[in-house]
Design an enzyme around this catalytic site. Structure first.
Site, PDB file in Angstrom:
ATOM      1  N   ASP A   4       1.138  -1.317  -0.120  1.00  0.00           N
ATOM      2  CA  ASP A   4       0.142  -0.008   0.110  1.00  0.00           C
ATOM      3  C   ASP A   4       0.919   1.147  -0.047  1.00  0.00           C
ATOM      4  O   ASP A   4       2.087   1.382   0.397  1.00  0.00           O
ATOM      5  CB  ASP A   4      -0.987   0.012   1.384  1.00  0.00           C
ATOM      6  CG  ASP A   4      -2.300   0.715   1.051  1.00  0.00           C
ATOM      7  OD1 ASP A   4      -2.321   1.303   0.108  1.00  0.00           O
ATOM      8  OD2 ASP A   4      -2.809   0.357   1.792  1.00  0.00           O
TER       9      ASP A   4
ATOM     10  N   ASP B 166     -10.658   2.140  -3.227  1.00  0.00           N
ATOM     11  CA  ASP B 166     -11.196   1.806  -2.031  1.00  0.00           C
ATOM     12  C   ASP B 166     -12.733   1.789  -1.957  1.00  0.00           C
ATOM     13  O   ASP B 166     -13.480   1.242  -1.078  1.00  0.00           O
ATOM     14  CB  ASP B 166     -10.589   2.779  -1.064  1.00  0.00           C
ATOM     15  CG  ASP B 166      -9.242   2.630  -0.466  1.00  0.00           C
ATOM     16  OD1 ASP B 166      -8.937   1.562  -0.672  1.00  0.00           O
ATOM     17  OD2 ASP B 166      -8.864   3.687   0.219  1.00  0.00           O
TER      18      ASP B 166
HETATM   19  C1  DGJ Z   1      -6.027   1.701   1.969  1.00  0.00           C
HETATM   20  C2  DGJ Z   1      -6.170   0.663   1.280  1.00  0.00           C
HETATM   21  O1  DGJ Z   1      -6.825   0.929   0.029  1.00  0.00           O
HETATM   22  C3  DGJ Z   1      -7.110  -0.270   1.980  1.00  0.00           C
HETATM   23  O2  DGJ Z   1      -7.514  -1.473   1.331  1.00  0.00           O
HETATM   24  C4  DGJ Z   1      -6.603  -0.650   3.216  1.00  0.00           C
HETATM   25  O3  DGJ Z   1      -5.609  -1.677   2.752  1.00  0.00           O
HETATM   26  C5  DGJ Z   1      -6.031   0.510   4.018  1.00  0.00           C
HETATM   27  N1  DGJ Z   1      -5.445   1.334   3.342  1.00  0.00           N
HETATM   28  C6  DGJ Z   1      -5.370   0.019   5.308  1.00  0.00           C
HETATM   29  O4  DGJ Z   1      -4.893   0.880   5.936  1.00  0.00           O
END
Ligand code: DGJ
Length: 728
Positions: free
Chosen positions: A478, A548
């Site tokens: 991430d 997301d």
């Molecule tokens: C952002 C990601 O897009 C989410 O899926 C998740 O992993 C969060 N970060 C975790 O902090």
């Protein structure tokens, strides 16, 4: 496929079965662009140059020819300072502080295959699959050498371009702009199409007619960004999914980029793409070199659909280097939206077990397993397991999960540092910052300075340890903020403008090392969803978390827009809980599944809390997906009804041999007394007989494509239908 050089005319013709690209060395060694488009044939090197008579206010670099001006010469790699006032592809400052650059061709080279780009991801091929032309130009005063590279793929309507710079002189030169490509098109009657958005609404399609003047699609965020994808297309106004001329430009780069389009006084169009020149500079000492990223150009005269299919095939076959390139991707269960930071290993195992019972193959432990990470205000950098949550430790937990017959995956955010972390206390200067200025935080975190060797080594070392000591077969990598105060404690002042690109090079170096050494691991790229969803990342990580926003309705636009360049195989698509955590909408589980089938299917909800009916539905969804996923992964993707132009959406995937196909139809809102909808398939064998699995009815391919399947009358909102075809 060939590159022909007509020596007398000094003209190059790159062509394969479908496309041609023509360029020519003209007066005084300047390199002119003559043609790019559908395959043509030339008699010898004859090509009528569209040169103008003398134009008022256009300076003439050749005193013996007052009609010659770079201001109206269609060029391949334009510079600034002599007679062209349009936007240049290259800007430099020489050791005297002057800004003039003037390039003339000195030689060229043609060879089979394609060279690697040092330090950068790029498409690759064997010697039989492509041919490359390199044209070397030089500035006579500074002796800056510029090598333009063009690779033409044999079986694709695609040409890749990149540029290599060498300071062959004896004084330093500063590169201030180093575009990867530039083309001057002879007309301006095009639409500009690009993918824009923001967090939770990535890669929406925008298409508008070109305006006179300059338009720029770009990121200044240090990452390719949620806001603009490194992709632009020039589309003829009458072109649609299935017909008409389209020129696509996709940059293999994960940092700040720019795609710039200028329509000039003569209504010609210049298109330039590369690293964003904003606050960029790069000092080249004598004999130093610089490599630009690669731009992948795709031409289609059969509309946007073919352009996308070319990108999908090219990127699946010639960009992804992971061993997962041709492997089945596991159906996963991710605990993020099920638990957020609040979990214990007991809870994780329960979720994993429930996933296993429903046919899932991979468990992914998301954020919150390390340091004191109980919310997002701490611990990035402290990559040791939180024993309060996972008392048995990561090795034992990973074993327990793998013993269930599930793969074990782990979330990391290695490029980040929380000011509230042990790492920050030990290395306060490791983050990107400007001395004596506040360090702007986003999500209460700072960005590690990946331009530094010691920081790169630290990330490689801890990731290597994590992967070696635990049974991990999947990493979700991430990256949750853009870059600010873009400076490095280690760079001298004249090199501060190198930070952004050095960051990207540092990242690529880290990914090179880790993905090579741990080639059994499936890496998923993520940046708050799709904030770094670009070909550069796909070179290392063969799939990405698309957004997301997992709401099924929002996903229609996101996945439809994303498919312009990227195949469903690259898109993480999860069924999440309702009300949805991003937009609080509640589409039924059927629609959530039907949308997620056209990507890499996963689940992201608490499977221990769902009822028996939902369990049964999910079990069936997983089972169905496993049966059709090869069509989604490897087939041709067709966009059939656009959610940007209608209140419905439809798309399909057809296997390459046309024996199998899957189609999704979605209509979020029902309308009273609505028209009866027939959805027309694409890409089938018109003469073949097909059976629709869901109705067991038989049809000819031509019927399905011309007449179409009737969508049953809609009753209530959030409708979706999946049709599965089999040739009989
Ligand atoms: C952002 C990601 O897009 C989410 O899926 C998740 O992993 C969060 N970060 C975790 O902090």
């Amino acid at each position: 496929m060939a590159i022909t050089y007509f020596e007398k005319e000094q003209l190059f013709h790159l062509y394969n079965q479908h496309i041609s690209y023509v360029l020519k060395i003209v007066k005084n060694g300047y390199l002119a662009h003559l043609y790019y488009g559908k395959r043509i044939d030339l008699i010898e090197g004859d090509f009528d140059l569209a040169l103008r008579e003398r134009v008022a206010f256009s300076p003439t670099p050749d005193i013996n020819d007052l009609t010659f001006s770079l201001d109206h010469l269609p060029q391949e790699y334009p510079c600034f300072g002599t007679s062209d006032f349009r936007t240049p592809a290259l800007e430099t400052t020489d050791s005297a502080g002057d800004y003039v650059t003037d390039l003339q061709v000195i030689h060229h080279d043609i060879f089979n295959g394609k060279k690697k780009l040092k330090g950068l991801p790029a498409t690759y091929c064997t010697e039989d699959e492509a041919v490359t032309l390199e044209i070397t130009l030089e500035d006579t005063l500074t002796q800056l050498r510029v090598v333009l590279s063009y690779t033409l793929f044999n079986n694709y309507n695609a040409i890749t371009r990149s540029v290599y710079f060498l300071n062959n002189g004896s004084s330093p030169i500063t590169l201030r702009k180093t575009a990867s490509m530039s083309i001057d098109f002879p007309e301006a009657n095009y639409d500009l199409l690009h993918l824009y958005g923001g967090w939770g609404k990535e890669r929406h399609i925008d298409r508008k007619n070109l305006i006179c003047g300059i338009q720029s699609i770009e990121s200044k965020r240090g990452v390719s960004s949620h806001q603009h994808n490194p992709f632009i297309a020039l589309v003829h106004p009458s072109s649609n999914e299935n017909s008409g001329k389209v020129y696509g430009f996709s940059l293999v780069y994960s940092g700040s980029f720019q795609g710039l389009i200028e329509v000039d006084q003569f209504e010609t169009t210049r298109l330039i793409m590369g690293i964003n020149p904003f606050q960029f500079n790069w000092t080249l000492n004598p004999q130093d070199t610089f490599q630009s990223p690669e731009c992948v150009m795709v031409f289609s005269d059969t509309g946007l659909g073919s352009m996308s299919q070319t990108y999908h095939d090219l990127y699946r076959n010639h960009l992804v280097k992971s061993t997962y390139k041709n492997k089945v991707r596991p159906v996963l269960i991710n605990n993020w939206e099920a638990t957020y930071f609040d979990f214990t290993s007991k809870k994780l195992i329960e979720i994993a077990k429930a996933g296993k019972e429903l046919g899932m193959e991979q468990f992914v432990l998301d954020d919150g397993w390390f340091g004191q990470r109980n919310n997002d205000d701490s611990s990035l950098g402290d990559w040791f397991v939180n024993k309060d949550k996972i008392p048995e430790g990561m090795a034992a937990l990973s074993k327990k999960i793998t013993d269930l017959g599930m793969g074990f995956g782990l979330w990391v955010e290695p490029e980040m540092i929380s000011p509230n972390s042990t790492l920050y206390k030990t290395h306060p200067d490791w983050c990107i910052h400007v001395q004596n200025r506040p360090r702007t935080q986003a999500r209460q975190q700072c960005v590690l300075d990946l331009s530094r060797q010691d920081v790169q080594d630290y990330i490689i070392e801890f990731m290597d340890r994590l992967l070696s000591e635990n049974k991990i077969n999947y990493i979700k990598w991430d990256m949750n903020r853009p870059l600010t105060e873009m400076s490095s404690a280690l760079l001298p002042k004249e090199r501060k403008g190198e930070l952004q690109h050095r960051y990207v090079l540092g990242l690529y170096h880290i990914l090179d090392e880790l993905t090579e050494k741990h080639s059994h691991v499936l890496f998923e790229s993520c940046s708050g969803g799709g904030g770094r969803f670009d070909p550069g990342m796909f070179y290392y990580m063969p799939q990405a978390w698309t957004s997301d926003d997992s709401d099924a309705v929002e996903r229609l636009k996101i996945q439809y827009g994303t498919s312009l360049v990227y195949p469903p195989l690259f898109m993480g698509a999860h069924v999440s809980d309702v009300p949805n955590h991003q937009v609080f909408r509640s589409p039924p589980i059927k629609m959530r599944g039907d949308v997620s089938f056209f990507g890499n299917l996963g689940y992201e909800l608490d499977l221990t809390k769902i009822n028996e009916t939902e369990k049964e539905t999910i079990k069936n969804q997983v089972c169905y997906y496993k049966a059709i996923r090869h069509i989604i992964y490897e087939g041709d993707f067709y966009r059939i009804i656009s959610p940007f132009e209608t209140d419905a959406c439809s798309w399909s995937a057809v296997s390459k041999d046309k024996n199998h196909a899957v189609l999704g139809y979605y209509q979020p809102l029902v309308k009273p007394n609505a028209q009866i909808i027939r959805v027309q398939w694409q890409g089938l064998d018109p003469k073949a007989n097909y059976r629709v699995k869901e109705s067991q009815k038989k049809y000819k391919g031509s019927y399905l494509m011309e007449v179409g399947l009737i969508i049953p009358e809609l009753k209530g909102d959030y409708n979706s239908y999946i049709f599965t075809l089999e040739k009989i």
